[in-house]
Scaffold this motif. Sequence first.
Motif, PDB file in Angstrom:
ATOM      1  N   VAL B   7       0.856  -1.199   0.000  1.00  0.00           N
ATOM      2  CA  VAL B   7       0.000   0.000   0.000  1.00  0.00           C
ATOM      3  C   VAL B   7       0.886   1.241   0.000  1.00  0.00           C
ATOM      4  N   HIS B   8       1.909   1.232   0.859  1.00  0.00           N
ATOM      5  CA  HIS B   8       2.779   2.400   0.944  1.00  0.00           C
ATOM      6  C   HIS B   8       3.709   2.525  -0.258  1.00  0.00           C
ATOM      7  N   LYS B   9       4.327   1.411  -0.655  1.00  0.00           N
ATOM      8  CA  LYS B   9       5.302   1.471  -1.753  1.00  0.00           C
ATOM      9  C   LYS B   9       4.655   1.774  -3.106  1.00  0.00           C
ATOM     10  N   LEU B  10       3.411   1.333  -3.298  1.00  0.00           N
ATOM     11  CA  LEU B  10       2.760   1.566  -4.594  1.00  0.00           C
ATOM     12  C   LEU B  10       1.721   2.697  -4.523  1.00  0.00           C
ATOM     13  N   GLY B  11       1.598   3.299  -3.363  1.00  0.00           N
ATOM     14  CA  GLY B  11       0.650   4.411  -3.208  1.00  0.00           C
ATOM     15  C   GLY B  11      -0.791   4.018  -3.492  1.00  0.00           C
ATOM     16  N   LEU B  12      -1.206   2.876  -2.935  1.00  0.00           N
ATOM     17  CA  LEU B  12      -2.551   2.363  -3.215  1.00  0.00           C
ATOM     18  C   LEU B  12      -3.595   2.987  -2.291  1.00  0.00           C
ATOM     19  N   THR B  13      -4.822   3.095  -2.790  1.00  0.00           N
ATOM     20  CA  THR B  13      -5.958   3.511  -1.970  1.00  0.00           C
ATOM     21  C   THR B  13      -6.450   2.303  -1.183  1.00  0.00           C
ATOM     22  N   ILE B  69      -6.633  -5.738  -5.694  1.00  0.00           N
ATOM     23  CA  ILE B  69      -6.377  -4.382  -6.202  1.00  0.00           C
ATOM     24  C   ILE B  69      -7.279  -4.121  -7.408  1.00  0.00           C
ATOM     25  N   LEU B  70      -8.104  -3.069  -7.314  1.00  0.00           N
ATOM     26  CA  LEU B  70      -8.911  -2.636  -8.449  1.00  0.00           C
ATOM     27  C   LEU B  70      -8.101  -1.615  -9.253  1.00  0.00           C
ATOM     28  N   VAL B  71      -8.067  -1.810 -10.569  1.00  0.00           N
ATOM     29  CA  VAL B  71      -7.200  -0.987 -11.425  1.00  0.00           C
ATOM     30  C   VAL B  71      -7.946   0.203 -12.040  1.00  0.00           C
ATOM     31  N   LYS B  72      -7.201   1.067 -12.704  1.00  0.00           N
ATOM     32  CA  LYS B  72      -7.733   2.167 -13.530  1.00  0.00           C
ATOM     33  C   LYS B  72      -8.684   3.099 -12.778  1.00  0.00           C
ATOM     34  N   GLY B  73      -8.476   3.258 -11.481  1.00  0.00           N
ATOM     35  CA  GLY B  73      -9.318   4.177 -10.711  1.00  0.00           C
ATOM     36  C   GLY B  73     -10.727   3.671 -10.455  1.00  0.00           C
ATOM     37  N   LEU B  74     -10.976   2.385 -10.701  1.00  0.00           N
ATOM     38  CA  LEU B  74     -12.319   1.829 -10.481  1.00  0.00           C
ATOM     39  C   LEU B  74     -12.642   1.778  -8.994  1.00  0.00           C
ATOM     40  N   LYS B  75     -13.931   1.987  -8.678  1.00  0.00           N
ATOM     41  CA  LYS B  75     -14.382   1.967  -7.282  1.00  0.00           C
ATOM     42  C   LYS B  75     -15.218   0.714  -7.027  1.00  0.00           C
ATOM     43  N   GLY B  93      -7.032   0.103  -4.294  1.00  0.00           N
ATOM     44  CA  GLY B  93      -7.244   0.692  -5.611  1.00  0.00           C
ATOM     45  C   GLY B  93      -6.022   1.427  -6.107  1.00  0.00           C
ATOM     46  N   THR B  94      -5.917   1.507  -7.456  1.00  0.00           N
ATOM     47  CA  THR B  94      -4.839   2.263  -8.081  1.00  0.00           C
ATOM     48  C   THR B  94      -5.379   2.950  -9.334  1.00  0.00           C
ATOM     49  N   GLU B  95      -4.751   4.052  -9.732  1.00  0.00           N
ATOM     50  CA  GLU B  95      -5.100   4.694 -10.998  1.00  0.00           C
ATOM     51  C   GLU B  95      -4.443   3.958 -12.164  1.00  0.00           C
ATOM     52  N   LEU B  96      -3.419   3.134 -11.864  1.00  0.00           N
ATOM     53  CA  LEU B  96      -2.655   2.447 -12.911  1.00  0.00           C
ATOM     54  C   LEU B  96      -3.485   1.369 -13.599  1.00  0.00           C
TER      55      LEU B  96
END
Lengths: 140, 112
Positions: B7-13, B69-75, B93-96
């Motif tokens: 979470v910290h290293k990849l900046g995940l929500t 992990i949900l990708v592309k900013g999906l909620k 979640g990630t924007e990637l």
Amino acid sequence: MKFKYEIEGGNFSKAGNASSEVKKILKQLNVPPPIIKRLVVALYEGEVNVVAHAWNGCIYVEIEPERIDVKIEDKGPGIPDIEQAMQEGFSTASQAVREMGFGAGMGLPNMKKNADQLNISSKVGKGTIVELVIFLNGKR
Amino acid sequence: MTVNDIVHKLGLTVFGGEKGLDREITGGYVSDLLSDVMGNASEGDVWITLQTHKNVMAVASLKEVAAVILVKGLKPDDDTLAQSNEEGIPLLGTELEAFDVAGKLYALIKSK
Ligand SMILES: Nc1ncnc2c1ncn2[C@@H]1O[C@H](COP(=O)(O)OP(=O)(O)OP(=O)(O)O)[C@@H](O)[C@H]1O
Ligand SMILES: [Mg+2]
């Protein structure tokens, strides 16, 4: 020990609940984790097939010292060609169901891979019975 | 490596399932087909997907993946989030895109 669960066709919000209950019971009974893993895969796929393809159904689980027997009986359209249905990639799932990530045609192959015995019988227009066995003493 | 580390290293929500942030990560799996995950993901994997509905958490819990992990900013859907909290399996979640987050996760896991 015997357990019975009812499955509603079409209700994806409850899909997996019966499998999750059975998993909890097997953990409490200290069934070895590799056996639980295989049973859970096979059972979940059978449960979801009732939800995705049938109208309603029942799951019967019988746990004995040396084996676990699962019977999944549904009322539904049935499977006209079981050999074809068993092939990886074959699916009649609707577009809506596919968009949810179901309908890869991998469910029945997953059941075959994870169960020690699998038997499917079906009557078109009436329903399907899936019976599977997993042995607890590694007698694959 | 734990879920908290990535979470910290990849900046995940973190959407939910905070209780499980100390779960140990052993690998990853990328797929949007539930039967594929059911058949091929392993316990301790981080599951990367674009599916946001509740069945994702049912599969995640049955397979005992470390996190989703949900990708592309999906909620996540509301009931997906609720089940993540109930099960204590982190829903992240990630924007990637899947390719990019999988690549970063792979590098992290292999560097350990
Ligand atoms: N209980 C059932 N009643 C009617 N048809 C079924 C049933 N189970 C399976 N089938 C038929 O067999 C096909 C293959 O089943 P299988 O579980 O392998 O794949 P799927 O359910 O289509 O997709 P997936 O399991 O990968 O999400 C289904 O698409 C359906 O046509
Ligand atoms: Mg299926």
